[in-house]
Write an enzyme that holds these catalytic residues in place. Structure first.
Site, PDB file in Angstrom:
ATOM      1  N   ARG A  92     -19.221  40.641  10.488  1.00 34.13           N
ATOM      2  CA  ARG A  92     -18.785  40.409   8.767  1.00 34.13           C
ATOM      3  C   ARG A  92     -18.607  38.629   8.366  1.00 34.13           C
ATOM      4  O   ARG A  92     -18.043  38.027   9.093  1.00 34.13           O
ATOM      5  CB  ARG A  92     -17.414  40.621   8.686  1.00 34.13           C
ATOM      6  CG  ARG A  92     -16.420  40.396   7.530  1.00 34.13           C
ATOM      7  CD  ARG A  92     -14.946  40.543   7.541  1.00 34.13           C
ATOM      8  NE  ARG A  92     -14.911  40.904   6.289  1.00 34.13           N
ATOM      9  CZ  ARG A  92     -13.401  39.750   5.726  1.00 34.13           C
ATOM     10  NH1 ARG A  92     -13.170  39.121   6.860  1.00 34.13           N
ATOM     11  NH2 ARG A  92     -13.351  38.801   5.080  1.00 34.13           N
ATOM     12  N   HIS A 136     -15.540  33.827   0.269  1.00 29.95           N
ATOM     13  CA  HIS A 136     -14.293  32.888   1.179  1.00 29.95           C
ATOM     14  C   HIS A 136     -14.026  31.849   1.051  1.00 29.95           C
ATOM     15  O   HIS A 136     -14.257  30.895   2.006  1.00 29.95           O
ATOM     16  CB  HIS A 136     -15.145  33.768   2.801  1.00 29.95           C
ATOM     17  CG  HIS A 136     -13.731  33.721   3.616  1.00 29.95           C
ATOM     18  ND1 HIS A 136     -13.945  34.897   4.813  1.00 29.95           N
ATOM     19  CD2 HIS A 136     -12.666  32.866   4.575  1.00 29.95           C
ATOM     20  CE1 HIS A 136     -12.680  34.331   5.435  1.00 29.95           C
ATOM     21  NE2 HIS A 136     -12.274  32.839   5.206  1.00 29.95           N
ATOM     22  N   GLU A 181      -8.843  37.328   0.867  1.00 25.25           N
ATOM     23  CA  GLU A 181      -7.623  36.164   0.934  1.00 25.25           C
ATOM     24  C   GLU A 181      -6.903  36.084  -0.329  1.00 25.25           C
ATOM     25  O   GLU A 181      -6.865  34.659  -0.119  1.00 25.25           O
ATOM     26  CB  GLU A 181      -7.037  35.632   2.067  1.00 25.25           C
ATOM     27  CG  GLU A 181      -7.267  36.620   3.201  1.00 25.25           C
ATOM     28  CD  GLU A 181      -7.158  36.075   4.631  1.00 25.25           C
ATOM     29  OE1 GLU A 181      -6.941  34.859   4.948  1.00 25.25           O
ATOM     30  OE2 GLU A 181      -6.514  36.659   5.907  1.00 25.25           O
ATOM     31  N   ASN A 309      -6.797  42.003   6.296  1.00 26.44           N
ATOM     32  CA  ASN A 309      -6.093  41.552   6.603  1.00 26.44           C
ATOM     33  C   ASN A 309      -4.279  41.328   7.037  1.00 26.44           C
ATOM     34  O   ASN A 309      -3.644  41.545   6.472  1.00 26.44           O
ATOM     35  CB  ASN A 309      -6.234  40.130   6.402  1.00 26.44           C
ATOM     36  CG  ASN A 309      -7.654  39.112   6.060  1.00 26.44           C
ATOM     37  OD1 ASN A 309      -9.067  40.377   6.226  1.00 26.44           O
ATOM     38  ND2 ASN A 309      -8.487  38.447   5.536  1.00 26.44           N
ATOM     39  N   TYR A 311      -2.283  39.737  10.296  1.00 25.00           N
ATOM     40  CA  TYR A 311      -1.785  38.588  10.966  1.00 25.00           C
ATOM     41  C   TYR A 311      -0.556  38.332  11.847  1.00 25.00           C
ATOM     42  O   TYR A 311      -0.028  38.813  13.161  1.00 25.00           O
ATOM     43  CB  TYR A 311      -2.081  37.435  11.324  1.00 25.00           C
ATOM     44  CG  TYR A 311      -3.071  36.986  11.156  1.00 25.00           C
ATOM     45  CD1 TYR A 311      -4.140  36.311  11.937  1.00 25.00           C
ATOM     46  CD2 TYR A 311      -3.762  37.379   9.248  1.00 25.00           C
ATOM     47  CE1 TYR A 311      -5.050  36.572  12.089  1.00 25.00           C
ATOM     48  CE2 TYR A 311      -5.609  36.846   9.792  1.00 25.00           C
ATOM     49  CZ  TYR A 311      -6.203  36.279  10.319  1.00 25.00           C
ATOM     50  OH  TYR A 311      -7.613  36.378  10.486  1.00 25.00           O
ATOM     51  N   GLU A 382      -9.762  41.527   9.030  1.00 26.46           N
ATOM     52  CA  GLU A 382      -9.619  40.484  10.041  1.00 26.46           C
ATOM     53  C   GLU A 382      -8.516  41.110  10.718  1.00 26.46           C
ATOM     54  O   GLU A 382      -7.083  41.245  10.363  1.00 26.46           O
ATOM     55  CB  GLU A 382      -9.170  39.035   9.544  1.00 26.46           C
ATOM     56  CG  GLU A 382     -10.454  38.127   8.848  1.00 26.46           C
ATOM     57  CD  GLU A 382      -9.782  37.780   8.334  1.00 26.46           C
ATOM     58  OE1 GLU A 382      -9.061  36.650   8.592  1.00 26.46           O
ATOM     59  OE2 GLU A 382     -10.255  36.824   7.374  1.00 26.46           O
TER      60      GLU A 382
HETATM   61  O1  IFM Z   1      -9.277  32.064   9.266  1.00 26.48           O
HETATM   62  C1  IFM Z   1      -8.209  32.770   8.179  1.00 26.48           C
HETATM   63  C2  IFM Z   1      -9.637  32.704   7.779  1.00 26.48           C
HETATM   64  O2  IFM Z   1     -10.557  32.253   7.213  1.00 26.48           O
HETATM   65  C3  IFM Z   1      -9.330  33.970   6.583  1.00 26.48           C
HETATM   66  N1  IFM Z   1      -7.520  34.867   7.361  1.00 26.48           N
HETATM   67  C4  IFM Z   1      -7.058  34.195   7.717  1.00 26.48           C
HETATM   68  C5  IFM Z   1      -7.127  33.336   9.469  1.00 26.48           C
HETATM   69  C6  IFM Z   1      -6.791  32.421   9.893  1.00 26.48           C
HETATM   70  O3  IFM Z   1      -5.815  31.615   9.549  1.00 26.48           O
END
Ligand code: IFM
Length: 477
Positions: A92, A136, A181, A309, A311, A382
């Site tokens: 990706r 992005h 995002e 995504n 985290y 992600e």
């Molecule tokens: O590096 C970033 C990415 O560009 C977008 N999502 C989160 C990642 C980590 O912060």
């Protein structure tokens, strides 16, 4: 690969019965143009808001910029060869708008398109499925100069750019995501101003969020017109939001942050409406006069897939009086209408970003999207972690990152078992890169990058991930 003698770090992979993923599960890794390409002024590329921002003193740690980054622009072939050695099934990447359409208007730049065309060809030649993200975060600077995402016209410009890319690459690229995002583009870029373009105005952040989604809807329509066979989606960054206690004020704080972090995007994109409670929360910020008839239908143009995504989790409480404002995404200016909320730290292990590690939150997030919003195929576009890495005897043993991936892949598998149509997973990131306002000080890569020599060293996590892909799964625990 630069250290072929390194044995695969099998870690938690052993002889126990495997936790197998569905056949055809798309195993990949992700990057983004400004974070890896470099060659900022080559091949006809013009500045984006991130060039301007990173060259503005005080905006990025240590004055780092994406001018050179991982020099991927010049190392395309060897980087794709590295992906093939790791066994990636998909890659990706994002297209740099100002490389393909300098200045954000007018005809395509053939040299810019050629770079991506060569990338796609190399990927396909190695049996790697290209997954293309159109935006992005690198808005052409001239479009910011006439208003940026808070201006409605930017959405139409985005659709024009999409047609250029679809015409050039749509014969070979099957998977497309429009935005990456949009919360970050809108609320970090125009709310707290810690990301480009560095503006700080709650109403602008809300308008930017709307116009990003409008641009997404128009781009989906442009893609469908140009390439009817394309699989089209969008990537949103989602967080479970948990109240710090069951006190009504904390529960309400969680509702408000969930509204801004998640439902602000999920509801328009997948239901064609803004949540009523969110609009009420934002009444002091905007009257939503920027939303025109038909916008929400455009935004909700049917998709083929949704990218998530993931985290971490947000744990929130009603603010205590006199609490110090916090920076980055914890800044009150990211959360218009909820400035009295504070983010709570639970004391659980964190990554180098200070983000709490919470793998069960991935199960919750995927189940929520599926159970509350859509039957569409989902992809984790992600997931990953920054940790401090060191090179010892030419190797990088990133046990903490490997454990993070392992825990989140187990969570992904649990979500599949719970009925979520999860079809793929992209590790963030293929390689260390320019981590936005943190510059090169945070390393998310499975591949270590020595920024002086541009040597790449696959870390233990990369070797381990290659083995996961080969087995299409992990050992059961
Ligand atoms: O590096 C970033 C990415 O560009 C977008 N999502 C989160 C990642 C980590 O912060």
């Amino acid at each position: 690969m630069s250290n072929p003698a390194t044995p695969p770090a099998v870690g938690v992979l052993d002889d126990r019965p495997p936790l197998t993923f569905p056949p055809g599960f798309l195993w990949g890794a992700a990057t983004a143009a400004y974070q890896i390409e470099g060659a900022a002024a080559e091949g006809g590329r013009t500045p984006s808001i991130w060039d301007t921002f990173s060259h503005t003193p005080g905006r990025v740690v240590a004055g780092h910029t994406g001018d050179v980054a991982c020099d991927h622009y010049h190392r395309l072939s060897s980087d794709v060869a590295l992906m093939a050695e790791l066994g990636l099934r998909s890659y990706r990447f994002s297209v740099s708008w100002p490389r393909v359409q300098p200045g954000g208007a007018g005809p395509a730049n053939a040299e810019g398109l050629d770079f991506y065309s060569r990338l796609v060809d190399e990927l396909l030649a190695h049996g790697i499925e290209p997954w293309l993200t159109l935006y992005h975060w690198d808005l052409p600077q001239p479009l910011e100069d006439v208003g940026g995402w808070p201006a409605r016209d930017t959405a139409a410009r985005f659709a024009d750019y999409t047609t250029l890319v679809a015409d050039a690459l749509g014969d070979r690229v099957r998977y497309w995501t429009t935005l990456n995002e949009p919360w970050c583009s809108a609320f970090l870029g125009y709310g707290s101003g810690v990301h480009a373009p560095g503006r700080s105005d709650g109403a602008d952040a809300v308008r930017a969020g709307h116009h990003l989604m409008l641009g997404h809807g128009l781009a989906v329509q442009a893609l469908r017109a140009a390439r009817p066979a394309a699989e089209v989606g969008v990537t949103v960054n989602l967080y479970p939001v948990t109240p710090a206690s069951d006190a009504p004020a904390d529960v309400d704080a969680a509702r408000r942050i969930d509204g801004l972090a998640n439902r602000f995007f999920l509801d328009p994109l997948l239901r064609g409406s803004y949540p009523a409670d969110l609009m009420a929360d934002l009444a002091g910020v905007t009257d939503f006069g920027h939303v025109r008839d038909g916008d929400l239908a455009t935004i909700a143009t049917p998709l083929d897939l949704v990218g998530v995504n993931y985290y971490s989790r947000h744990v929130v409480a009603a603010a205590v009086e006199g609490a110090e404002p916090e920076p980055y995404w914890r800044s009150p200016s990211c959360w218009p209408g909820s400035e009295d909320v504070r983010f709570v730290t639970r004391g659980v292990p964190v990554t180098d970003m200070n983000w709490e590690i919470d793998a069960p939150g991935l199960v919750e997030t995927l189940r929520r999207v599926h159970e509350e919003y859509t039957d569409l195929p989902l992809y984790v576009t992600e997931n990953g972690s920054a940790f401090v890495d060191s090179v010892v005897d030419g190797r990088v043993d990133d046990a903490d990152r490997l454990a993070y991936f392992d825990a989140h892949l187990r969570a992904a598998h649990e979500a599949i078992e719970a009925g979520v149509p999860l079809r793929g997973y992209f590790a963030w990131s293929l390689m260390d890169n320019f981590e936005w306002a943190w510059g090169y000080t945070k390393r998310f890569g499975m591949v270590y990058v020595d920024y002086d020599s541009q040597v790449r060293i696959p870390k233990s996590s990369a070797r381990w991930y290659a083995e996961v892909i080969r087995r299409n799964g992990l050992a059961a625990q």
